[in-house]
Design a protein around this motif. Structure first.
Motif, PDB file in Angstrom:
ATOM      1  N   GLY A 155      77.132  22.578 -52.593  1.00  0.00           N
ATOM      2  CA  GLY A 155      76.324  21.362 -52.693  1.00  0.00           C
ATOM      3  C   GLY A 155      76.138  20.706 -51.341  1.00  0.00           C
ATOM      4  N   LEU A 156      77.215  20.629 -50.534  1.00  0.00           N
ATOM      5  CA  LEU A 156      77.119  20.054 -49.192  1.00  0.00           C
ATOM      6  C   LEU A 156      76.220  20.913 -48.295  1.00  0.00           C
ATOM      7  CD1 LEU A 156      80.790  18.856 -48.579  1.00  0.00           C
ATOM      8  CD2 LEU A 156      78.772  17.446 -49.016  1.00  0.00           C
ATOM      9  N   TRP A 157      76.323  22.217 -48.442  1.00  0.00           N
ATOM     10  CA  TRP A 157      75.490  23.136 -47.668  1.00  0.00           C
ATOM     11  C   TRP A 157      74.002  22.921 -48.018  1.00  0.00           C
ATOM     12  CZ3 TRP A 157      75.266  25.855 -43.524  1.00  0.00           C
ATOM     13  CH2 TRP A 157      74.318  26.841 -43.368  1.00  0.00           C
ATOM     14  N   ILE A 158      73.680  22.790 -49.282  1.00  0.00           N
ATOM     15  CA  ILE A 158      72.287  22.567 -49.715  1.00  0.00           C
ATOM     16  C   ILE A 158      71.780  21.227 -49.180  1.00  0.00           C
ATOM     17  CG2 ILE A 158      70.837  22.120 -51.753  1.00  0.00           C
ATOM     18  CD1 ILE A 158      72.505  24.248 -53.214  1.00  0.00           C
ATOM     19  N   CYS A 159      72.600  20.195 -49.224  1.00  0.00           N
ATOM     20  CA  CYS A 159      72.204  18.884 -48.689  1.00  0.00           C
ATOM     21  C   CYS A 159      71.956  18.957 -47.185  1.00  0.00           C
ATOM     22  CB  CYS A 159      73.286  17.842 -48.997  1.00  0.00           C
ATOM     23  SG  CYS A 159      73.354  17.388 -50.738  1.00  0.00           S
ATOM     24  N   ALA A 160      72.797  19.657 -46.447  1.00  0.00           N
ATOM     25  CA  ALA A 160      72.637  19.780 -45.001  1.00  0.00           C
ATOM     26  C   ALA A 160      71.350  20.535 -44.665  1.00  0.00           C
ATOM     27  CB  ALA A 160      73.851  20.477 -44.394  1.00  0.00           C
ATOM     28  N   ILE A 161      71.068  21.607 -45.376  1.00  0.00           N
ATOM     29  CA  ILE A 161      69.843  22.382 -45.132  1.00  0.00           C
ATOM     30  C   ILE A 161      68.603  21.524 -45.447  1.00  0.00           C
ATOM     31  CG2 ILE A 161      68.485  24.357 -45.965  1.00  0.00           C
ATOM     32  CD1 ILE A 161      70.748  25.133 -44.109  1.00  0.00           C
ATOM     33  N   THR A 162      68.665  20.749 -46.520  1.00  0.00           N
ATOM     34  CA  THR A 162      67.542  19.881 -46.899  1.00  0.00           C
ATOM     35  C   THR A 162      67.283  18.825 -45.826  1.00  0.00           C
ATOM     36  OG1 THR A 162      68.074  20.212 -49.242  1.00  0.00           O
ATOM     37  CG2 THR A 162      66.648  18.357 -48.702  1.00  0.00           C
ATOM     38  N   VAL A 163      68.334  18.183 -45.334  1.00  0.00           N
ATOM     39  CA  VAL A 163      68.195  17.159 -44.301  1.00  0.00           C
ATOM     40  C   VAL A 163      67.653  17.761 -43.009  1.00  0.00           C
ATOM     41  CG1 VAL A 163      69.505  15.586 -42.811  1.00  0.00           C
ATOM     42  CG2 VAL A 163      69.924  15.612 -45.266  1.00  0.00           C
ATOM     43  N   LEU A 164      68.172  18.908 -42.592  1.00  0.00           N
ATOM     44  CA  LEU A 164      67.697  19.541 -41.358  1.00  0.00           C
ATOM     45  C   LEU A 164      66.243  20.023 -41.481  1.00  0.00           C
ATOM     46  CD1 LEU A 164      70.880  21.510 -40.249  1.00  0.00           C
ATOM     47  CD2 LEU A 164      69.892  19.465 -39.204  1.00  0.00           C
ATOM     48  N   SER A 165      65.891  20.573 -42.617  1.00  0.00           N
ATOM     49  CA  SER A 165      64.506  21.038 -42.782  1.00  0.00           C
ATOM     50  C   SER A 165      63.535  19.848 -42.838  1.00  0.00           C
ATOM     51  CB  SER A 165      64.366  21.905 -44.028  1.00  0.00           C
ATOM     52  OG  SER A 165      64.637  21.156 -45.194  1.00  0.00           O
ATOM     53  N   SER A 166      63.945  18.746 -43.453  1.00  0.00           N
ATOM     54  CA  SER A 166      63.105  17.551 -43.464  1.00  0.00           C
ATOM     55  C   SER A 166      62.918  17.007 -42.052  1.00  0.00           C
ATOM     56  CB  SER A 166      63.715  16.464 -44.348  1.00  0.00           C
ATOM     57  OG  SER A 166      63.792  16.900 -45.680  1.00  0.00           O
ATOM     58  N   PHE A 167      63.978  16.969 -41.280  1.00  0.00           N
ATOM     59  CA  PHE A 167      63.901  16.510 -39.901  1.00  0.00           C
ATOM     60  C   PHE A 167      62.982  17.418 -39.077  1.00  0.00           C
ATOM     61  CE2 PHE A 167      65.491  16.554 -35.506  1.00  0.00           C
ATOM     62  CZ  PHE A 167      65.254  15.238 -35.187  1.00  0.00           C
ATOM     63  N   ALA A 168      63.091  18.729 -39.280  1.00  0.00           N
ATOM     64  CA  ALA A 168      62.251  19.673 -38.543  1.00  0.00           C
ATOM     65  C   ALA A 168      60.775  19.489 -38.906  1.00  0.00           C
ATOM     66  CB  ALA A 168      62.695  21.103 -38.832  1.00  0.00           C
ATOM     67  N   VAL A 169      60.475  19.272 -40.172  1.00  0.00           N
ATOM     68  CA  VAL A 169      59.083  19.083 -40.594  1.00  0.00           C
ATOM     69  C   VAL A 169      58.523  17.788 -40.011  1.00  0.00           C
ATOM     70  CG1 VAL A 169      57.630  18.583 -42.605  1.00  0.00           C
ATOM     71  CG2 VAL A 169      59.220  20.491 -42.661  1.00  0.00           C
ATOM     72  N   ILE A 170      59.303  16.724 -40.010  1.00  0.00           N
ATOM     73  CA  ILE A 170      58.838  15.436 -39.482  1.00  0.00           C
ATOM     74  C   ILE A 170      58.526  15.539 -37.997  1.00  0.00           C
ATOM     75  CG2 ILE A 170      59.578  13.070 -38.961  1.00  0.00           C
ATOM     76  CD1 ILE A 170      61.008  13.083 -41.675  1.00  0.00           C
ATOM     77  N   THR A 171      59.332  16.229 -37.245  1.00  0.00           N
ATOM     78  CA  THR A 171      59.084  16.345 -35.810  1.00  0.00           C
ATOM     79  C   THR A 171      57.987  17.358 -35.502  1.00  0.00           C
ATOM     80  OG1 THR A 171      60.849  17.980 -35.597  1.00  0.00           O
ATOM     81  CG2 THR A 171      61.422  15.680 -35.173  1.00  0.00           C
ATOM     82  N   TRP A 172      57.766  18.323 -36.353  1.00  0.00           N
ATOM     83  CA  TRP A 172      56.766  19.355 -36.114  1.00  0.00           C
ATOM     84  C   TRP A 172      55.362  18.919 -36.532  1.00  0.00           C
ATOM     85  CZ3 TRP A 172      54.372  22.800 -39.858  1.00  0.00           C
ATOM     86  CH2 TRP A 172      53.650  23.826 -39.258  1.00  0.00           C
ATOM     87  N   MET A 173      55.197  18.074 -37.562  1.00  0.00           N
ATOM     88  CA  MET A 173      53.899  17.694 -38.114  1.00  0.00           C
ATOM     89  C   MET A 173      52.967  16.987 -37.129  1.00  0.00           C
ATOM     90  SD  MET A 173      53.257  18.766 -41.095  1.00  0.00           S
ATOM     91  CE  MET A 173      52.037  17.721 -41.823  1.00  0.00           C
ATOM     92  N   PRO A 174      53.399  16.084 -36.274  1.00  0.00           N
ATOM     93  CA  PRO A 174      52.445  15.427 -35.373  1.00  0.00           C
ATOM     94  C   PRO A 174      51.746  16.395 -34.428  1.00  0.00           C
ATOM     95  CG  PRO A 174      54.450  14.144 -35.483  1.00  0.00           C
ATOM     96  CD  PRO A 174      54.695  15.432 -36.225  1.00  0.00           C
ATOM     97  N   ALA A 175      52.296  17.554 -34.182  1.00  0.00           N
ATOM     98  CA  ALA A 175      51.673  18.516 -33.285  1.00  0.00           C
ATOM     99  C   ALA A 175      50.503  19.248 -33.955  1.00  0.00           C
ATOM    100  CB  ALA A 175      52.710  19.530 -32.806  1.00  0.00           C
ATOM    101  N   LEU A 176      50.407  19.205 -35.274  1.00  0.00           N
ATOM    102  CA  LEU A 176      49.311  19.865 -35.971  1.00  0.00           C
ATOM    103  C   LEU A 176      48.011  19.092 -35.773  1.00  0.00           C
ATOM    104  CD1 LEU A 176      50.952  20.823 -39.381  1.00  0.00           C
ATOM    105  CD2 LEU A 176      50.447  22.316 -37.467  1.00  0.00           C
ATOM    106  N   PRO A 177      46.883  19.786 -35.675  1.00  0.00           N
ATOM    107  CA  PRO A 177      45.602  19.066 -35.541  1.00  0.00           C
ATOM    108  C   PRO A 177      45.256  18.350 -36.844  1.00  0.00           C
ATOM    109  CG  PRO A 177      45.213  21.422 -35.770  1.00  0.00           C
ATOM    110  CD  PRO A 177      46.711  21.224 -35.664  1.00  0.00           C
ATOM    111  N   LYS A 178      44.634  17.187 -36.691  1.00  0.00           N
ATOM    112  CA  LYS A 178      44.223  16.395 -37.852  1.00  0.00           C
ATOM    113  C   LYS A 178      43.004  17.049 -38.497  1.00  0.00           C
ATOM    114  CE  LYS A 178      46.989  12.890 -37.018  1.00  0.00           C
ATOM    115  NZ  LYS A 178      48.231  12.869 -37.650  1.00  0.00           N
ATOM    116  N   PRO A 179      42.947  17.083 -39.815  1.00  0.00           N
ATOM    117  CA  PRO A 179      41.748  17.634 -40.451  1.00  0.00           C
ATOM    118  C   PRO A 179      40.554  16.719 -40.208  1.00  0.00           C
ATOM    119  CG  PRO A 179      43.223  16.715 -42.108  1.00  0.00           C
ATOM    120  CD  PRO A 179      43.941  16.665 -40.784  1.00  0.00           C
ATOM    121  N   ARG A 180      39.398  17.309 -39.923  1.00  0.00           N
ATOM    122  CA  ARG A 180      38.198  16.524 -39.653  1.00  0.00           C
ATOM    123  C   ARG A 180      37.645  15.973 -40.949  1.00  0.00           C
ATOM    124  NH1 ARG A 180      33.807  19.419 -36.481  1.00  0.00           N
ATOM    125  NH2 ARG A 180      32.882  17.406 -36.878  1.00  0.00           N
ATOM    126  N   ALA A 181      37.259  14.731 -40.900  1.00  0.00           N
ATOM    127  CA  ALA A 181      36.651  14.092 -42.067  1.00  0.00           C
ATOM    128  C   ALA A 181      35.198  14.540 -42.171  1.00  0.00           C
ATOM    129  CB  ALA A 181      36.730  12.579 -41.939  1.00  0.00           C
TER     130      ALA A 181
END
Length: 149
Positions: free
Chosen positions: A8-34
Motif C-alpha cells: 500500500g505504501l509502495w502504491i501511494c509513493a508511485i502515485t505521488v511521484l507520477s502525479s508530480f512528474a505529470v505536473i512538471t511535464w505538462m507545461p512543456a506541451l504545446p497548447k491546443p489551438r482554438a
C-alpha cells in the motif's frame, strides 16, 4: 500483514511521484489551438417585421419577414450598441422602397443582392464591419383581403 502495508505504501509513493512528474511535464506541451473560424460571432434573430406594399395609391398587402444577422461580438461590445435596430430599419427601407418587388406580377427576385445591400448599408451607418452576414428565416406576403381584423 506487513506485506500488505508495504504494498500500500509502495502504491501511494508511485502515485505521488507520477502525479508530480505529470505536473512538471505538462507545461512543456504545446497548447491546443482554438478553432478561430466562427469565434467571436454572435447570431441575433430580429422580431418579425411587417412591411406594407403600396401600389396604385393603396395598400395591397404586407410582407412579413424575419431577419437573422451575424455580428462580431467584440465589435458590438466596443461600440456599446447593438446593430439590431439598424438591421431592422435598413431591411424595412430596402424592401419598402424596392420597385422590383411586385406581388401582382411575380417573377424571380434577387434576394442575395438585397441582403448584401442591407449588410453594406448597416456597416456604413455603424462605421465599421460589425455585421458579417444577413439571412432571412421567413419571407411571406399577405394580401389585404387575407388579413383578419
Amino acid at each position: 500483514m506487513t506485506r500488505i502495508v508495504i504494498t500500500g505504501l509502495w502504491i501511494c509513493a508511485i502515485t505521488v511521484l507520477s502525479s508530480f512528474a505529470v505536473i512538471t511535464w505538462m507545461p512543456a506541451l504545446p497548447k491546443p489551438r482554438a478553432e478561430e473560424y466562427l469565434e467571436g460571432l454572435t447570431y441575433q434573430k430580429l422580431r418579425p417585421i411587417n412591411i406594407p406594399i403600396i401600389a396604385e395609391g393603396s395598400v395591397q398587402g404586407y410582407v412579413i419577414a424575419t431577419i437573422i444577422f451575424t455580428a462580431e461580438a467584440h465589435l458590438i461590445k466596443g461600440h456599446g450598441l447593438t446593430p439590431a435596430p439598424f438591421v431592422m430599419d435598413e431591411s424595412f427601407r430596402q424592401i419598402y422602397g424596392d420597385g422590383d418587388l411586385d406581388f401582382r406580377n411575380l417573377k424571380k427576385y434577387d434576394i442575395n443582392k438585397r441582403l448584401d445591400d442591407i449588410k453594406r448599408r448597416v456597416n456604413e451607418r455603424l462605421g465599421s464591419e460589425v455585421v458579417k452576414d444577413v439571412m432571412i428565416e421567413n419571407f411571406n406576403f399577405v394580401t389585404k383581403k387575407d388579413i383578419r381584423s
